[in-house]
Design a protein around this motif. Structure first.
Motif, PDB file in Angstrom:
ATOM      1  N   LEU A  61     -60.004 -25.528 -17.837  1.00 47.04           N
ATOM      2  CA  LEU A  61     -58.575 -25.652 -17.497  1.00 47.04           C
ATOM      3  C   LEU A  61     -58.159 -24.702 -16.382  1.00 47.04           C
ATOM      4  O   LEU A  61     -57.448 -25.097 -15.452  1.00 47.04           O
ATOM      5  N   CYS A 109     -59.287 -25.989 -13.068  1.00 42.21           N
ATOM      6  CA  CYS A 109     -58.438 -27.103 -12.613  1.00 42.21           C
ATOM      7  C   CYS A 109     -57.157 -26.558 -11.989  1.00 42.21           C
ATOM      8  O   CYS A 109     -56.759 -26.966 -10.889  1.00 42.21           O
ATOM      9  N   ILE A 110     -56.516 -25.617 -12.693  1.00 38.69           N
ATOM     10  CA  ILE A 110     -55.231 -25.098 -12.213  1.00 38.69           C
ATOM     11  C   ILE A 110     -55.428 -24.331 -10.907  1.00 38.69           C
ATOM     12  O   ILE A 110     -54.618 -24.449  -9.969  1.00 38.69           O
ATOM     13  N   ILE A 158     -55.858 -26.834  -8.031  1.00 37.96           N
ATOM     14  CA  ILE A 158     -54.576 -27.411  -7.625  1.00 37.96           C
ATOM     15  C   ILE A 158     -53.774 -26.397  -6.824  1.00 37.96           C
ATOM     16  O   ILE A 158     -53.153 -26.724  -5.802  1.00 37.96           O
ATOM     17  N   LYS A 191     -55.018 -26.171  -3.371  1.00 34.77           N
ATOM     18  CA  LYS A 191     -54.578 -27.320  -2.578  1.00 34.77           C
ATOM     19  C   LYS A 191     -53.127 -27.137  -2.131  1.00 34.77           C
ATOM     20  O   LYS A 191     -52.740 -27.576  -1.042  1.00 34.77           O
ATOM     21  N   LEU A 192     -52.318 -26.486  -2.962  1.00 36.94           N
ATOM     22  CA  LEU A 192     -50.917 -26.277  -2.593  1.00 36.94           C
ATOM     23  C   LEU A 192     -50.766 -25.177  -1.549  1.00 36.94           C
ATOM     24  O   LEU A 192     -49.763 -25.134  -0.843  1.00 36.94           O
ATOM     25  N   ALA A 202     -57.390 -33.582 -17.382  1.00 37.77           N
ATOM     26  CA  ALA A 202     -57.763 -33.390 -15.986  1.00 37.77           C
ATOM     27  C   ALA A 202     -58.670 -34.515 -15.506  1.00 37.77           C
ATOM     28  O   ALA A 202     -58.547 -34.992 -14.375  1.00 37.77           O
ATOM     29  N   ILE A 237     -48.605 -28.983 -17.865  1.00 35.17           N
ATOM     30  CA  ILE A 237     -48.891 -28.109 -16.728  1.00 35.17           C
ATOM     31  C   ILE A 237     -49.769 -28.833 -15.718  1.00 35.17           C
ATOM     32  O   ILE A 237     -49.483 -28.867 -14.509  1.00 35.17           O
ATOM     33  N   LEU A 238     -50.859 -29.458 -16.220  1.00 35.02           N
ATOM     34  CA  LEU A 238     -51.795 -30.135 -15.317  1.00 35.02           C
ATOM     35  C   LEU A 238     -51.115 -31.283 -14.581  1.00 35.02           C
ATOM     36  O   LEU A 238     -51.251 -31.421 -13.357  1.00 35.02           O
ATOM     37  N   MET A 241     -48.434 -30.024 -11.967  1.00 32.11           N
ATOM     38  CA  MET A 241     -49.046 -29.360 -10.814  1.00 32.11           C
ATOM     39  C   MET A 241     -49.811 -30.360  -9.966  1.00 32.11           C
ATOM     40  O   MET A 241     -49.774 -30.310  -8.726  1.00 32.11           O
ATOM     41  N   TYR A 242     -50.502 -31.309 -10.623  1.00 33.72           N
ATOM     42  CA  TYR A 242     -51.276 -32.306  -9.870  1.00 33.72           C
ATOM     43  C   TYR A 242     -50.359 -33.173  -9.014  1.00 33.72           C
ATOM     44  O   TYR A 242     -50.617 -33.405  -7.834  1.00 33.72           O
ATOM     45  N   ALA A 280     -47.394 -32.421  -7.970  1.00 31.90           N
ATOM     46  CA  ALA A 280     -46.751 -31.645  -6.907  1.00 31.90           C
ATOM     47  C   ALA A 280     -47.703 -31.438  -5.738  1.00 31.90           C
ATOM     48  O   ALA A 280     -47.281 -31.390  -4.577  1.00 31.90           O
ATOM     49  N   ALA A 281     -49.016 -31.318  -6.032  1.00 34.60           N
ATOM     50  CA  ALA A 281     -49.979 -31.062  -4.959  1.00 34.60           C
ATOM     51  C   ALA A 281     -50.411 -32.328  -4.255  1.00 34.60           C
ATOM     52  O   ALA A 281     -50.962 -32.264  -3.159  1.00 34.60           O
ATOM     53  N   LYS A 282     -50.198 -33.494  -4.893  1.00 29.87           N
ATOM     54  CA  LYS A 282     -50.680 -34.740  -4.317  1.00 29.87           C
ATOM     55  C   LYS A 282     -49.831 -35.104  -3.097  1.00 29.87           C
ATOM     56  O   LYS A 282     -48.610 -35.111  -3.159  1.00 29.87           O
ATOM     57  N   ASP A 283     -50.487 -35.372  -1.981  1.00 29.25           N
ATOM     58  CA  ASP A 283     -49.737 -35.801  -0.792  1.00 29.25           C
ATOM     59  C   ASP A 283     -49.998 -37.278  -0.552  1.00 29.25           C
ATOM     60  O   ASP A 283     -51.124 -37.741  -0.540  1.00 29.25           O
TER      61      ASP A 283
END
Lengths: 81, 272
Positions: free
Chosen positions: A64, A67-68, A71, A74-75, B169, B261-262, B265-266, B268-271
């Protein structure tokens, strides 16, 4: 005897991956190194008769958190300045 | 500043080493052999027991009916601490989803719900989609096993929930999860709140004795009350009183909380 040798080897691997994850400039590689450290730590917990903690470490530390972190990379940015 | 942090590190390490010196040796849990000489009744006289861990080891199985003594401490003797941990997780999930939910671009409801297997959803290869689907079933099954058998074998609510959340995930990277993030988040946060509410509710049912007291243990065998003997034994699924129920509530809360959370966040990061 053999089990303590394995234990010392695992400790060395854990220390090396922990230091490597601090020194990498590429943050994605650093996160992968951290994941390897968590995996080795899982084996060590299991060796020390703590399967409860081993399962928690495998689920949270090795899967986990990585994964975080990915992400979050990536941000933001992939390379450390 | 550097010196202060170094000194505090040395101090904490010294305290930990002093604590290690007082632990039982690995593989020899029985500290005071006299305490464990008579294996009959539970020790009610606290003075007979040297330390708290000796008391748990001697009386944990007979008092709570749980073979996993870690679970008996986490969900019975120290259940109030677990409530605190669960509340911390709840607050963390709330703040993270507050932070990242504003970053998700609102583009109206998307029509496609759950993508079917083999449809190349979002340009993901069929190998990844199908492999993730197979692994998802395995991981979820293992997580449910950990949660349900928390009082018999290593595991419990936190561990099982974390294992199941790592399967979320997999769903995200294979685009198998529904793309409507608002709806997903609504469902997940409902079940997360339900888990925490269930935990507090079970705690209030036992308030005749004390908050979170194990009122079902060693009672009706149909209501998780089957008593077990002291010593090594496989145990029963319907033992340990409220312990499996609390484990289930915590597992639900951890799984859906970490999944929120996953997912946020996923997305929000996806473009796109």
């Amino acid at each position: 005897m053999i089990s303590s040798v394995i234990f010392i080897l695992l400790s060395i691997v854990m220390l090396v991956t922990a230091v490597i994850s601090l020194y990498f400039r590429d943050l994605l590689a650093s996160v992968v190194s951290y994941s390897v450290m968590s995996l080795v730590l899982t084996v060590m917990f299991f060796h020390l008769d703590a399967p409860d903690v081993a399962i928690a470490e495998a689920g949270i530390g090795a899967a986990l958190t990585v994964c975080i972190f990915v992400i979050a990379i990536k941000l933001t940015r992939r390379r450390e300045e | 500043m550097r010196l202060a942090s170094f000194l505090s590190l040395v101090l904490i390490a010294a305290f930990l080493f002093v604590g290690i010196l007082r632990l039982h040796p690995v593989g020899e849990p029985l500290g005071n052999p006299d305490v464990f000489k008579d294996r009959g009744d539970a020790i009610t006289d606290i003075k007979n027991v040297d330390t708290m861990d000796d008391y748990y080891l001697r009386n944990g199985q007979t008092e709570t009916g749980s073979n996993n003594l870690v679970a008996s401490v986490v969900f019975d003797y120290r259940a109030f601490d677990t409530l605190g941990e669960a509340t911390v997780l709840f607050i963390v999930v709330s703040s993270i989803s507050m932070l990242f939910f504003t970053m998700i671009k609102r583009k109206g409801p998307e029509t496609s719900g759950v993508s079917r297997i083999g449809e190349f959803p979002g340009g993901v290869s069929r190998v990844i989609t199908f492999g993730s689907f197979l692994l998802y079933i395995l991981i979820i099954t293992f997580g449910i096993y950990l949660v349900v058998h928390g009082h018999l074998s290593p595991g419990g609510g936190f561990q099982g929930g974390a294992v199941m959340a790592s399967a979320t995930a997999l769903l995200l990277i294979s685009s198998l999860m529904t793309r409507n993030v608002q709806k997903t988040k609504k469902i997940f946060s409902f079940f997360e709140s339900l888990g925490l509410t269930l935990f507090i509710g079970i705690g209030f049912v036992g308030i005749g004795v004390s908050f979170l007291s194990n009122f079902l243990a060693n009672g009706n065998p149909l209501l998780f009350g089957k008593a077990i003997a002291f010593g090594p034994n496989p145990g029963y699924l319907v033992s340990a009183g409220t312990l499996p129920l609390l484990s289930l509530a915590i597992g639900m809360e951890v799984f859906f909380g970490l999944s929120i959370i996953l997912v946020t966040m996923y997305h929000a990061a996806k473009d796109e």
